[in-house]
Design an enzyme around this catalytic site. Structure first.
Site, PDB file in Angstrom:
ATOM      1  N   CYS A  38       0.828  -1.212   0.000  1.00 40.73           N
ATOM      2  CA  CYS A  38       0.000   0.000   0.000  1.00 40.73           C
ATOM      3  C   CYS A  38       0.863   1.263   0.000  1.00 40.73           C
ATOM      4  CB  CYS A  38      -0.952   0.003   1.200  1.00 40.73           C
ATOM      5  SG  CYS A  38      -0.127   0.179   2.787  1.00 40.73           S
ATOM      6  N   CYS A 112      -3.485  -0.603   8.759  1.00 41.53           N
ATOM      7  CA  CYS A 112      -2.790   0.604   9.235  1.00 41.53           C
ATOM      8  C   CYS A 112      -2.648   0.579  10.759  1.00 41.53           C
ATOM      9  CB  CYS A 112      -3.545   1.860   8.805  1.00 41.53           C
ATOM     10  SG  CYS A 112      -3.555   2.104   7.016  1.00 41.53           S
TER      11      CYS A 112
END
Length: 170
Positions: A38, A112
């Protein structure tokens, strides 16, 4: 949930005005984690001092994150969660606590929170290692897992990592 699009208002607040953002001079510990799939990269810096009871606590904490809305928000919120905590308490902060503190994250962005928890664990590990201190078994295991992932990432994304390292040194 109080949402704006797929993010909660709390996520947006932390993204727009992140807490404890910036590089720290002479940190006691540094944690760096990333996800080249990502593109998120997080650096977490800690200053450790003894409190009135003689326990080591995170007195100051800062972060630098190159990433999406969720990466910046999770980095910001983990600094709030870890500040003034003992090292032992801080190592227990996990992705669930981070996500809950933000009022939720879209499922595709939960990674995250894992990165943020990993960055904190690595900063504490770094501090304990530098000071030749005993490292709790759980923290050792977490560090070994992160190191294993870093090796796999380095093999796959060597060029990306070299560019990212050069950019951070500037």
């Amino acid at each position: 949930m109080n949402k704006i699009g797929s993010y909660t208002k709390k996520v947006i607040k932390h993204f727009q005005k992140p807490h404890n953002y910036g590089r720290m001079k002479n940190p006691d510990g540094v944690g760096k984690v990333g996800n080249p799939i990502c593109g998120d990269v997080m650096w977490l810096y800690i200053k450790v001092e003894k409190d009135k009871k003689g326990r080591e606590v995170i007195k100051d904490i800062k972060f630098e994150t190159f990433g999406c809305v969720a990466a910046i928000a999770t980095s910001s919120v983990i600094t709030d969660l870890a500040k003034e905590k003992t090292l032992e308490e801080a190592t227990k902060i996990d992705r669930e606590e981070i996500v809950k503190s933000l009022g939720g994250l879209p499922p595709i962005k939960v990674h995250c929170s894992i990165l943020a928890a990993g960055a904190l664990a690595e900063a504490i590990y770094d501090y304990l290692s530098k000071n030749k201190r005993k490292i709790p078994k759980k923290l050792q295991e977490k560090h070994q897992q992160i190191e294993k992932e870093k090796k796999e990432i380095k093999k796959k994304y060597k060029e990306w990592i070299e560019i990212e390292e050069k950019m951070h040194k500037k």
